[in-house]
Design a protein around this motif. Structure first.
Motif, short mmCIF file in Angstrom:
data_model
loop_
_atom_site.label_atom_id
_atom_site.label_comp_id
_atom_site.label_asym_id
_atom_site.label_seq_id
_atom_site.Cartn_x
_atom_site.Cartn_y
_atom_site.Cartn_z
N GLY A 1 50.03 31.85 4.86
CA GLY A 1 48.66 31.34 4.89
C GLY A 1 47.98 31.50 3.55
N GLU A 2 46.81 30.89 3.40
CA GLU A 2 46.12 30.98 2.12
C GLU A 2 45.23 32.21 2.09
N GLY A 41 45.13 33.68 6.09
CA GLY A 41 45.48 32.59 6.99
C GLY A 41 45.09 32.82 8.43
N LYS A 42 44.35 33.89 8.69
CA LYS A 42 43.95 34.20 10.06
C LYS A 42 42.44 34.34 10.15
N ARG B 9 45.11 22.77 11.23
CA ARG B 9 44.98 23.99 10.45
C ARG B 9 44.55 23.69 9.02
N TYR B 10 44.98 22.55 8.51
CA TYR B 10 44.62 22.12 7.17
C TYR B 10 44.23 20.66 7.22
N LEU B 91 35.71 28.29 10.94
CA LEU B 91 36.18 29.21 11.97
C LEU B 91 35.46 28.96 13.28
N GLY B 105 39.42 32.12 16.09
CA GLY B 105 40.62 31.34 15.86
C GLY B 105 41.08 31.48 14.42
N PRO B 106 42.20 30.83 14.06
CA PRO B 106 42.75 30.98 12.71
C PRO B 106 42.00 30.17 11.67
N GLY B 107 41.15 29.25 12.11
CA GLY B 107 40.39 28.45 11.16
C GLY B 107 41.07 27.15 10.77
N ARG B 109 41.25 24.88 7.32
CA ARG B 109 40.88 24.81 5.91
C ARG B 109 40.66 23.36 5.54
#
Lengths: 111, 113
Positions: A1-2, A41-42, B9-10, B91, B105-107, B109
């Motif tokens: 993750g970033e 990343g979380k 996610r992205y 998020l 959650g993981p977000g 980006r």
């Protein structure tokens, strides 16, 4: 993750040492505080909380201290482990639904 | 059990495009929150739902941002005419009750080019 943040204050500690992460909060009326851990990343993960009628609370390997006089919160991690490496945020809540997060500190555990 | 999930996610968007970000909260959680996290900063509150009602949207930075939760479960954050300053991690968090116990959650980006 970033990475969550590339320019955060960083605290480096040796594995096995104790860590102390500090946070200055902004609202003297805040009545509830949480420490979150965020790995790359979380999303943030709950660590420990404390209400304003307390000045200390202990969990497993973690302790939170609250000093309302100077609006200061600290997180102590005992026997820091590599898995503790992350960004740590404090968050305050004022009798409402919205948490205000601090800027974060990156904890780096050295082998 | 399953936690909060977010998709995509992205996301890379060209400036001016519209985007939609999805949040699937933990089943049965009443409250749902959206936060924006810029690089190197803590999450900042955007908006809050209790079931399908949007009770607080004071953190939405402009009228280009819109959030909905029509059936009190899944939520979508929509950003119209994206700008470079919208680049951040978005998020989502859900809570079983009044909101003090939030599960993130993981977000997603979002990068606006």
């Amino acid at each position: 993750g970033e990475s969550v943040g590339l320019h955060l204050p960083t605290l480096s500690v040796q594995e096995g040492d104790n860590s102390i992460i500090n946070c200055a909060y902004s609202n003297s009326a805040s009545d509830y505080f949480i420490w979150y851990k965020q790995e790359s990343g979380k999303g943030p993960q709950f660590i420990i909380d404390i209400r304003s009628n307390m000045d200390k609370r202990q969990g497993q390997r973690v302790t939170v201290l609250l000093n309302k006089t100077v609006k200061h919160l600290s997180l102590q991690i005992a026997a820091t482990q590599p898995g503790d490496s992350a960004v740590y945020f404090c968050a305050e809540n004022n009798y409402g639904q919205n948490f205000v997060f601090g800027p974060g500190t990156r904890l780096s555990v050295l082998p | 059990g399953a936690g909060v999930s977010q998709s995509p996610r992205y996301k890379v968007a060209k400036r001016g495009q519209d985007v939609a970000l999805r949040c699937d909260p933990i089943s049965g959680h009443v409250s749902l929150f959206w936060y924006q996290q810029a690089l190197g900063q803590g999450p900042e509150f955007l908006t809050y739902f209790q079931n399908e009602a949007q009770l607080d949207k004071s953190g939405l930075p402009s009228d280009r941002f819109f959030a909905e939760r029509p059936e009190g479960s899944v939520s979508t954050l929509k950003i119209q005419r994206t700008q470079q300053e919208d680049s951040a991690v978005y998020l989502c968090a859900s809570s079983p009750s009044a909101g003090l116990e939030q599960y993130f959650g993981p977000g997603t980006r979002l990068t606006v080019t």
